[in-house]
Write a protein that holds these residues in place. Sequence first.
Motif, PDB file in Angstrom:
ATOM      1  N   MET A   1       5.746   8.500  11.369  1.00 40.82           N
ATOM      2  CA  MET A   1       5.927   7.757  10.124  1.00 40.82           C
ATOM      3  C   MET A   1       4.565   7.219   9.681  1.00 40.82           C
ATOM      4  N   ALA A   2       4.237   7.438   8.421  1.00 40.13           N
ATOM      5  CA  ALA A   2       2.964   6.972   7.878  1.00 40.13           C
ATOM      6  C   ALA A   2       3.158   5.604   7.228  1.00 40.13           C
ATOM      7  N   ARG A   3       2.194   4.710   7.427  1.00 34.90           N
ATOM      8  CA  ARG A   3       2.238   3.384   6.803  1.00 34.90           C
ATOM      9  C   ARG A   3       1.050   3.248   5.863  1.00 34.90           C
ATOM     10  N   TYR A   4       1.343   2.725   4.670  1.00 34.99           N
ATOM     11  CA  TYR A   4       0.328   2.492   3.643  1.00 34.99           C
ATOM     12  C   TYR A   4       0.387   1.035   3.207  1.00 34.99           C
ATOM     13  N   PHE A   5      -0.695   0.593   2.527  1.00 31.58           N
ATOM     14  CA  PHE A   5      -0.789  -0.785   2.056  1.00 31.58           C
ATOM     15  C   PHE A   5      -1.311  -0.816   0.629  1.00 31.58           C
ATOM     16  N   THR A   6      -0.936  -1.875  -0.110  1.00 32.55           N
ATOM     17  CA  THR A   6      -1.441  -2.066  -1.473  1.00 32.55           C
ATOM     18  C   THR A   6      -2.394  -3.256  -1.508  1.00 32.55           C
ATOM     19  N   ASP A   7      -3.147  -3.365  -2.595  1.00 31.44           N
ATOM     20  CA  ASP A   7      -4.030  -4.525  -2.734  1.00 31.44           C
ATOM     21  C   ASP A   7      -3.264  -5.782  -3.145  1.00 31.44           C
ATOM     22  N   GLU A   8      -1.951  -5.650  -3.350  1.00 35.54           N
ATOM     23  CA  GLU A   8      -1.080  -6.807  -3.606  1.00 35.54           C
ATOM     24  C   GLU A   8      -0.367  -7.239  -2.316  1.00 35.54           C
ATOM     25  N   HIS A   9      -0.754  -6.635  -1.190  1.00 27.26           N
ATOM     26  CA  HIS A   9      -0.269  -6.991   0.153  1.00 27.26           C
ATOM     27  C   HIS A   9       1.167  -6.567   0.431  1.00 27.26           C
ATOM     28  N   GLU A  10       1.578  -5.440  -0.171  1.00 27.57           N
ATOM     29  CA  GLU A  10       2.832  -4.816   0.236  1.00 27.57           C
ATOM     30  C   GLU A  10       2.501  -3.714   1.238  1.00 27.57           C
ATOM     31  N   TRP A  11       3.412  -3.463   2.159  1.00 29.73           N
ATOM     32  CA  TRP A  11       3.295  -2.303   3.041  1.00 29.73           C
ATOM     33  C   TRP A  11       4.435  -1.343   2.711  1.00 29.73           C
ATOM     34  N   ASP A  13       6.320   2.123   4.571  1.00 27.40           N
ATOM     35  CA  ASP A  13       6.475   3.140   5.610  1.00 27.40           C
ATOM     36  C   ASP A  13       7.162   4.342   4.982  1.00 27.40           C
ATOM     37  N   VAL A  14       6.582   5.512   5.167  1.00 22.55           N
ATOM     38  CA  VAL A  14       7.136   6.729   4.597  1.00 22.55           C
ATOM     39  C   VAL A  14       7.699   7.601   5.711  1.00 22.55           C
ATOM     40  N   ASP A  15       8.972   7.949   5.565  1.00 22.73           N
ATOM     41  CA  ASP A  15       9.655   8.821   6.515  1.00 22.73           C
ATOM     42  C   ASP A  15      10.380   9.891   5.702  1.00 22.73           C
ATOM     43  N   GLY A  16       9.745  11.059   5.570  1.00 19.93           N
ATOM     44  CA  GLY A  16      10.308  12.115   4.742  1.00 19.93           C
ATOM     45  C   GLY A  16      10.275  11.709   3.275  1.00 19.93           C
ATOM     46  N   ASP A  17      11.450  11.671   2.629  1.00 16.37           N
ATOM     47  CA  ASP A  17      11.541  11.297   1.211  1.00 16.37           C
ATOM     48  C   ASP A  17      11.986   9.858   1.029  1.00 16.37           C
ATOM     49  N   THR A  18      11.988   9.079   2.116  1.00 15.93           N
ATOM     50  CA  THR A  18      12.423   7.683   2.065  1.00 15.93           C
ATOM     51  C   THR A  18      11.261   6.764   2.412  1.00 15.93           C
ATOM     52  N   ALA A  19      11.174   5.654   1.695  1.00 18.85           N
ATOM     53  CA  ALA A  19      10.137   4.670   1.955  1.00 18.85           C
ATOM     54  C   ALA A  19      10.778   3.303   2.187  1.00 18.85           C
ATOM     55  N   THR A  20      10.246   2.569   3.155  1.00 20.05           N
ATOM     56  CA  THR A  20      10.653   1.189   3.421  1.00 20.05           C
ATOM     57  C   THR A  20       9.506   0.291   2.998  1.00 20.05           C
ATOM     58  N   VAL A  21       9.818  -0.793   2.273  1.00 20.60           N
ATOM     59  CA  VAL A  21       8.797  -1.646   1.675  1.00 20.60           C
ATOM     60  C   VAL A  21       8.990  -3.095   2.110  1.00 20.60           C
ATOM     61  N   GLY A  22       7.878  -3.777   2.338  1.00 20.74           N
ATOM     62  CA  GLY A  22       7.897  -5.205   2.642  1.00 20.74           C
ATOM     63  C   GLY A  22       6.543  -5.801   2.308  1.00 20.74           C
ATOM     64  N   ILE A  23       6.362  -7.062   2.677  1.00 24.91           N
ATOM     65  CA  ILE A  23       5.054  -7.689   2.479  1.00 24.91           C
ATOM     66  C   ILE A  23       4.363  -7.812   3.834  1.00 24.91           C
ATOM     67  N   THR A  24       3.048  -7.844   3.788  1.00 23.55           N
ATOM     68  CA  THR A  24       2.262  -7.840   5.019  1.00 23.55           C
ATOM     69  C   THR A  24       2.249  -9.213   5.687  1.00 23.55           C
ATOM     70  N   ASP A  25       1.787  -9.198   6.925  1.00 22.86           N
ATOM     71  CA  ASP A  25       1.622 -10.444   7.669  1.00 22.86           C
ATOM     72  C   ASP A  25       0.639 -11.365   6.934  1.00 22.86           C
ATOM     73  N   TYR A  26      -0.408 -10.782   6.376  1.00 26.55           N
ATOM     74  CA  TYR A  26      -1.380 -11.578   5.614  1.00 26.55           C
ATOM     75  C   TYR A  26      -0.684 -12.295   4.452  1.00 26.55           C
ATOM     76  N   ALA A  27       0.159 -11.567   3.718  1.00 22.01           N
ATOM     77  CA  ALA A  27       0.848 -12.150   2.559  1.00 22.01           C
ATOM     78  C   ALA A  27       1.755 -13.294   2.977  1.00 22.01           C
ATOM     79  N   GLN A  28       2.562 -13.091   4.017  1.00 21.15           N
ATOM     80  CA  GLN A  28       3.489 -14.150   4.420  1.00 21.15           C
ATOM     81  C   GLN A  28       2.721 -15.365   4.928  1.00 21.15           C
ATOM     82  N   SER A  29       1.566 -15.158   5.571  1.00 25.35           N
ATOM     83  CA  SER A  29       0.788 -16.300   6.063  1.00 25.35           C
ATOM     84  C   SER A  29       0.205 -17.111   4.907  1.00 25.35           C
TER      85      SER A  29
END
Length: 123
Positions: A1-11, A13-29
Motif C-alpha cells: 500500500m502506498a502512502r502519500y501526503f498533501t501540503d495541507e497535512h492530509e495523508w 493510503d492507496v490500495d488498488g482503486d480505493t484510497a483511505t484519507v485522514g490527517i497527519t500526526d503533525y496536523a492533529q498536534s
Amino acid sequence: MARYFTDEHEWIDVDGDTATVGITDYAQSQLGDIVFVELPDSGAELTKGKDAAVVESVKAASDVYAPISGEVIEANGALDDDPSLVNSSPEEAGWFFKLSIADKGELDGLMDQSAYKSFCDGL
C-alpha cells in the motif's frame, strides 16, 4: 500500500482503486484535542483540493480537503463516538473516509514520506 501526503497535512493510503484519507500526526498536534469531526456522506463526490470534512478542536475548526477526486464509499463511524481517535491514532484508527479513486494521475502531485518530513521540518 502506498502512502502519500498533501501540503495541507492530509495523508492518503492507496490500495488498488480505493484510497483511505485522514490527517497527519503533525496536523492533529497543531489542532490540539479533537472534540468533533464532520465527515462526508457515502456517495458524496469529492473534488481534489475542495472541502471534504471538518475537524473541530478546543483551539479551532479546520477544513479537511480531498487530496484526490473520487466518490466516498465509507466514513469512519468510530469518530462519531470517539473523535479523540484522531489524536491518539491519527494515521491509523483515526482515518476519516475511504473513496474510490476517480483519476490516479492526481496522485502525481502528492508527497511521499520523506518529502513530507522535509516539508514539515521547514515549517
